[in-house]
Design an enzyme around this catalytic site. Structure first.
Site, PDB file in Angstrom:
ATOM      1  CD  GLU A 152      -1.802  -2.384   1.402  1.00  0.00           C
ATOM      2  OE1 GLU A 152      -2.703  -3.226   1.294  1.00  0.00           O
ATOM      3  OE2 GLU A 152      -0.650  -2.690   1.765  1.00  0.00           O
ATOM      4  CG  ASP A 160      -6.448  -0.993   4.440  1.00  0.00           C
ATOM      5  OD1 ASP A 160      -5.755  -1.738   3.707  1.00  0.00           O
ATOM      6  OD2 ASP A 160      -7.587  -0.598   4.116  1.00  0.00           O
TER       7      ASP A 160
END
Length: 369
Positions: A152, A160
């Site tokens: 990410e 996340d």
């Protein structure tokens, strides 16, 4: 990062009329089976699928007719390569990102709190949202086709779906290393790192699934024994050392710092080939994402999964308000020039105050679990 998938999310208003079977939900004997069924897009997770899986999982969890839940993917390439996020998710006037992240994290929590044994067969690419569907369950079975990563920071986001909970709990600084660099683990190494609980050769998986369904007394202990026996039969790559084995002490030393700048300083001072490679990787990542991620794992190390998800929801919305996520998606997924222009463009320009602000409460819009 290029395995993040981009395609239009379903229009929420008329979703029910255009539900494709992006996920198959079936009962095989006393086993609930969830099959990710979008092989053309590497089983990327979208809002429709989340809304199908969540109520069914809750029903099976409270159901005396269901002994366990198995989740797997179709197509042979991926378990689930990530969240299906389009470039304009969360731009002004779109509430889609609020809804998507909220419902995804609620599902992650349902998996983490599921009372029934939950077995994820992560055969193939397992990234981002796919990690959230598997890693919080009791059992995670990797195969030689598994490729795990949390990439990410390369698209202006952070690891996340509960990454702030499981990553700091891996040995030493391994989780922080994986979170900041997006390093890819493959096959047996996914288990050696502690992300998977078992390694089973993919040709043995159908037989293993049949035996799971046939278990007369499917207690956690009996499931564990069965998976252990399949792991014992799987000798593939058993003699190969863990891919990071020779660097574990380097990772623990170099990634031990109270700031990302400190880590970068450690890597520069070290000057080894390994350190230089990590420096090069980190230089491509969003500086804001790197700083958010470092703090996320620092906080997450002592928080429950629920508290981590509440924190990550705040972070997701901060990323949607910022600009790096849209720029990352553009550079990696839309134009594919792999040349994002991050803003701020250096770690030094990302103030502690701006990072701290990303963690602040959303008031009535906070995630409630």
């Amino acid at each position: 990062p290029q395995l993040w998938v981009i395609s239009p999310l379903v229009n929420i208003e008329n979703m029910s009329s255009q539900v494709e079977s992006g996920v198959l939900l079936e009962k095989v004997g006393r086993v609930g089976v969830i099959t990710m069924n979008r092989p053309k897009v590497l089983n990327a997770l979208n809002l429709t699928m989340i809304r199908q899986i969540y109520p069914q999982l809750k029903k099976w969890d409270g159901d005396s007719e269901t002994d366990m839940v198995i989740i797997k993917g179709t197509g042979g390439k991926a378990f689930c390569a990530g969240g299906d996020i389009r470039a304009d998710t969360g731009k002004a006037g779109s509430s889609l990102s609020e809804i998507f992240f909220r419902e995804e994290y609620i599902l992650n929590n349902a998996i983490g709190t599921c009372r029934k044994p939950y077995i994820a067969i992560i055969d193939g690419i397992t990234m981002g949202g796919g990690v959230g569907l598997s890693v919080h369950g009791r059992f995670r079975v990797a195969t030689e086709k598994t490729m795990f990563a949390m990439p990410e920071t390369a698209i202006g986001l952070f690891p996340d779906v509960g990454g702030g909970h499981f990553l700091p709990r891996l040995r030493g600084k391994l989780g922080l290393f994986l979170a900041l660099t997006g390093f890819r683990l493959k096959g047996r190494d996914v288990m050696r790192a502690g992300v998977a609980t078992h390694f089973v050769e993919s040709k043995k998986v159908p037989e293993m699934e049949n035996e799971l369904v046939d278990l007369k007394s499917p207690s956690t202990e009996n499931i564990s024994k069965l998976l252990d026996s399949y792991q014992d039969q799987s000798q593939l790559d058993a003699e190969k050392p863990f891919v990071l084995e020779s660097h574990i002490s380097d990772i623990d030393r170099l990634f031990s710092s109270s700031s990302v700048e400190g880590i970068v300083g450690n890597l520069r001072a070290d000057g080894s080939e390994f350190a230089n490679k990590q420096l090069e990787t980190l230089s491509k990542m969003s500086p804001t994402s790197l700083k958010i991620t470092h703090k996320q794992l620092q906080y997450g190390a002592s928080l429950s999964l629920q508290d981590v998800l509440v924190m990550e929801y705040r972070l997701s919305q901060a990323c949607m308000r910022g600009c790096d996520f849209y720029e990352g998606v553009r550079a990696v997924l839309v134009d594919k020039d792999q040349n994002p222009k991050w803003n701020p463009s250096s770690l030094e320009e990302v103030s502690d105050q701006s990072v701290e602000k990303c963690f602040s409460s959303l008031g009535q819009k906070d995630l409630i679990l």
